[in-house]
Structures are given as structure tokens and as C-alpha cells.
Design an enzyme around this catalytic site. Structure first.
Site, PDB file in Angstrom:
ATOM      1  N   LYS A  27       0.801  -1.225  -0.084  1.00 18.01           N
ATOM      2  CA  LYS A  27       0.106   0.020   0.186  1.00 18.01           C
ATOM      3  C   LYS A  27       0.898   1.217   0.133  1.00 18.01           C
ATOM      4  O   LYS A  27       0.582   2.091  -0.840  1.00 18.01           O
ATOM      5  CB  LYS A  27      -0.846   0.228   1.120  1.00 18.01           C
ATOM      6  CG  LYS A  27      -1.986  -0.897   1.077  1.00 18.01           C
ATOM      7  CD  LYS A  27      -2.946  -1.299   2.422  1.00 18.01           C
ATOM      8  CE  LYS A  27      -3.708  -2.323   2.222  1.00 18.01           C
ATOM      9  NZ  LYS A  27      -4.521  -2.870   3.516  1.00 18.01           N
ATOM     10  N   ASP A  34     -11.264   3.013   4.101  1.00 15.95           N
ATOM     11  CA  ASP A  34     -11.671   1.486   4.048  1.00 15.95           C
ATOM     12  C   ASP A  34     -13.220   1.319   3.942  1.00 15.95           C
ATOM     13  O   ASP A  34     -13.877   0.310   3.578  1.00 15.95           O
ATOM     14  CB  ASP A  34     -11.097   0.642   5.292  1.00 15.95           C
ATOM     15  CG  ASP A  34     -10.251  -0.301   5.023  1.00 15.95           C
ATOM     16  OD1 ASP A  34      -9.772  -0.472   3.804  1.00 15.95           O
ATOM     17  OD2 ASP A  34      -9.365  -0.598   5.761  1.00 15.95           O
ATOM     18  N   GLN A  55      -4.895  -1.324   9.727  1.00 15.74           N
ATOM     19  CA  GLN A  55      -4.749  -2.710   9.152  1.00 15.74           C
ATOM     20  C   GLN A  55      -5.547  -3.688  10.081  1.00 15.74           C
ATOM     21  O   GLN A  55      -5.042  -3.701  11.292  1.00 15.74           O
ATOM     22  CB  GLN A  55      -3.396  -3.061   8.924  1.00 15.74           C
ATOM     23  CG  GLN A  55      -2.969  -4.426   8.141  1.00 15.74           C
ATOM     24  CD  GLN A  55      -3.502  -4.346   6.751  1.00 15.74           C
ATOM     25  OE1 GLN A  55      -3.485  -3.379   6.011  1.00 15.74           O
ATOM     26  NE2 GLN A  55      -4.208  -5.363   6.442  1.00 15.74           N
TER      27      GLN A  55
END
Ligand code: NAD
Length: 297
Positions: free
Chosen positions: A54, A121, A98
Site C-alpha cells: 500500500k 476502508d 490494518q
């Protein structure tokens, strides 16, 4: 093989190039650089690989990447303080924590501490509600990537029969909301569904998001259906190493489906590309600027 191969790698490269071009414009015309902060708690090896990828891709499209690697025994209060600092930082337009988090941390509490406008997200309860009610949301990256692949292939999806196998908050449920938003007739199937083969055989579009290697055989697929395989499963290979397979028996299903995504090289690359697209979208929204078309649902 008769099915069209849906090349997620190529689509992701095209999407990243569009994002990069817009990032250049933002810098030149508005003096802005979109910033993405990724927070990793602990040393889970798979998470480290994802976070590394990422960060690299964020920089490659011209955005600023900020990584916060915290020890596995980080106290919840300290993690929440980190998130509050990122919420308040004007250089940061997107925040991603994460998952999975170590078990002593409450994932829901942590995710809901993120400013919804920076929740790239799309897991914050506000964004879940906005998506579920058809309003402008930050959309979870994996289902957004699947939707983009489907739109590229079919144009309109209206009236199509879609079956989503899997009801997770990360993939299955938001995928179903997106397909409903496209006016598909949507069924969510799961581990307690009765006669799953018959349910899947109805589908013009099958989304497999279970996490069971090659569980969907050709006999479940209506001839000509479009099959999107979200699953990522590592299985032993003949040479003693391991290999990645999806939730769909790719070799058999590609003989009957109309189109299919491979694993790897299908949905996976689209997920990170959509994270970058969401960060760009968040930056545009934060500054009241027009969003590039087609980057979100
Ligand atoms: P999850 O474990 O949270 O959910 C799995 C779902 O599958 C559950 O809703 C469960 O009801 C359903 N299920 C389990 N057994 C079943 C069965 N026998 N029949 C029908 N349904 C069954 O998983 P998730 O987070 O949604 O991920 C699913 C898969 O997608 C995993 O392989 C994961 O690695 C992969 N994934 C890939 C990406 C990507 O970028 N490509 C992103 C997220 C997840």
C-alpha cells in the site's frame, strides 16, 4: 476455456494511472497532495506485506504515504490517541487501520474512532449506513473493485440476478449493497444457506467471498454467468511449495462461465487501486473540489 478472462491487473493499472493523473492536477492547480496514513499494530507477516504494498503504490501515484507501525502490545488508549492525531492532521486525507488487530484491541471501537470523512476502508458505521441507504459514502475497497470490473464488462447491471456468497462486513454485505444500488436482484448466501448450488445456479453474476479453496464447482454455474472470485487461499502445491487459489474451481468454471476473474490477478490488484481512488476522493471532498468521475460507486 471459453470464458472471457477479466484482467484485474490491467484494470488496476488503468485505475492507478487515472488516479496519478488527477493527483498531478491537484498538485499543480490546487497545491494539494493527498495523504494516506496506514496504521499497523503488531507484526503479522501478511499484514506487513499488505502495508508495504500500500505504501509503495501510494507513493507511485504521487500521494504522500505515512506509516505508523505500533508494537503488538500497544494499549487501546494509545492507538485511539494516534487515530485522533491523524483525524486532526490536515496533511492526512485517508486513514486505514490494518486488520486484524491483536485480540486485546476492540476493532469496532478503533474503526469507529476514525473520522468518517477519512475512513478510506469504508468500515466506519456512518459509511456503512450511508452506503446501505444509497447515500454518498466511502465505499469498502474490495467490493468497489469488484463493481468497477463488473461495470467495465457489462455497462449497466440493472435487472441482473446477482448472488453473493459470503456475508462479511468487509466484502459480502457491502458488495450486496452496491449491487442493489445498481438495480440487480440480489441474494446473499452464506454458511447456513439451504441448497447453495441451486441458489448460485440462478445467478447472472456470482461473487464468491468465502475463503474456502475452490469450493464453487462448474455444476453450480449458469452457462454464460459472470464469476468474480474474491477468495484468496494458500494451498500446498505439487513442488512442495504453496500456491494461491480462489474460492472458485477456475479451470472447470472457466469452461462454462461467460467471464471470470483469475486468482491471483483478478480482484486483489483492484483492492489497493481502489484504496488510492478512495484517498483521492476523500481529498477532493475535504477541499470541496469536484471528484473525478467513475472513481466511486
Ligand atoms: P469471512 O471469513 O469474514 O466471511 C466468510 C463468509 O463466508 C461468511 O459470511 C460465511 O457465512 C461464508 N461461508 C463460510 N462457509 C461457507 C459455506 N460452506 N458456504 C457458503 N458460505 C460460507 O471472510 P471475508 O473477509 O469476507 O473474506 C472472504 C475471502 O475473500 C477470503 O479468502 C479472503 O482472504 C478474501 N479477501 C480477498 C480480498 C481481496 O482483496 N481480493 C479482500 C478481502 C478478503
Amino acid at each position: 476455456m471459453t470464458a472471457t478472462l477479466i484482467d484485474g491487473k490491467a484494470s488496476a493499472a488503468t485505475l492507478r494511472a487515472r488516479v496519478a493523473a488527477h493527483v498531478t492536477r491537484l498538485r499543480e492547480e490546487n497545491g494539494l497532495t493527498p495523504g494516506l496514513a496506514v496504521v499497523l499494530v503488531g507484526e503479522d507477516p501478511a499484514s506487513q506485506v499488505y502495508v508495504g504494498a500500500k505504501g509503495r503504490q501510494t507513493v507511485e501515484v504521487g500521494m504522500a504515504s505515512f506509516e505508523h507501525r505500533l508494537p503488538a502490545d500497544t494499549a487501546e488508549a494509545d492507538l485511539l490517541a494516534t487515530i485522533r492525531a491523524l483525524n486532526a492532521d490536515p496533511k492526512i486525507h485517508g486513514i486505514l487501520v490494518q486488520l486484524p488487530l491483536p485480540s486485546h484491541l476492540d476493532s469496532d471501537l478503533v474503526i469507529n474512532a476514525i473520522d468518517p470523512a477519512k475512513d478510506v476502508d469504508g468500515f466506519h458505521i456512518s459509511n456503512v449506513g450511508l452506503l446501505g441507504t444509497g447515500q454518498k459514502a466511502m465505499v469498502p475497497c474490495t467490493p468497489l473493485g469488484c463493481l468497477m470490473l463488473l461495470r467495465d464488462l457489462h455497462g449497466t447491471l440493472a435487472g441482473m440476478e446477482a448472488v453473493v456468497i459470503g456475508r462479511s462486513n468487509i466484502v459480502g454485505k457491502p458488495m450486496a449493497s452496491l449491487l442493489l444500488g445498481e438495480s440487480c436482484t440480489v441474494t446473499i448466501a452464506h454458511s447456513r444457506t439451504r441448497d447453495l448450488p441451486a441458489v448460485v445456479r440462478r445467478a447472472d453474476i456470482v461473487i464468491a467471498a468465502v475463503g474456502r479453496p475452490e469450493m464453487v464447482p462448474a455444476s453450480w454455474i449458469k452457462p454464460g454467468a459472470t464469476v468474480i472470485d474474491v477468495g484468496i487461499n494458500r494451498i500446498p502445491a505439487a513442488d512442495g511449495k504453496t500456491r494461491l487459489v480462489g474460492d472458485v474451481d477456475f479451470a472447470a468454471v472457466s469452461a462454462i462461465a461467460g467471464a471470470i476473474t483469475p486468482v491471483p490477478g483478478g480482484v486483489g490488484p483492484m483492492t489497493i487501486a481502489c484504496l488510492l481512488a478512495n484517498t483521492l476522493t476523500a481529498c477532493c471532498r475535504a477541499h470541496g473540489l469536484a471528484e473525478p468521475e467513475g472513481l466511486t460507486a
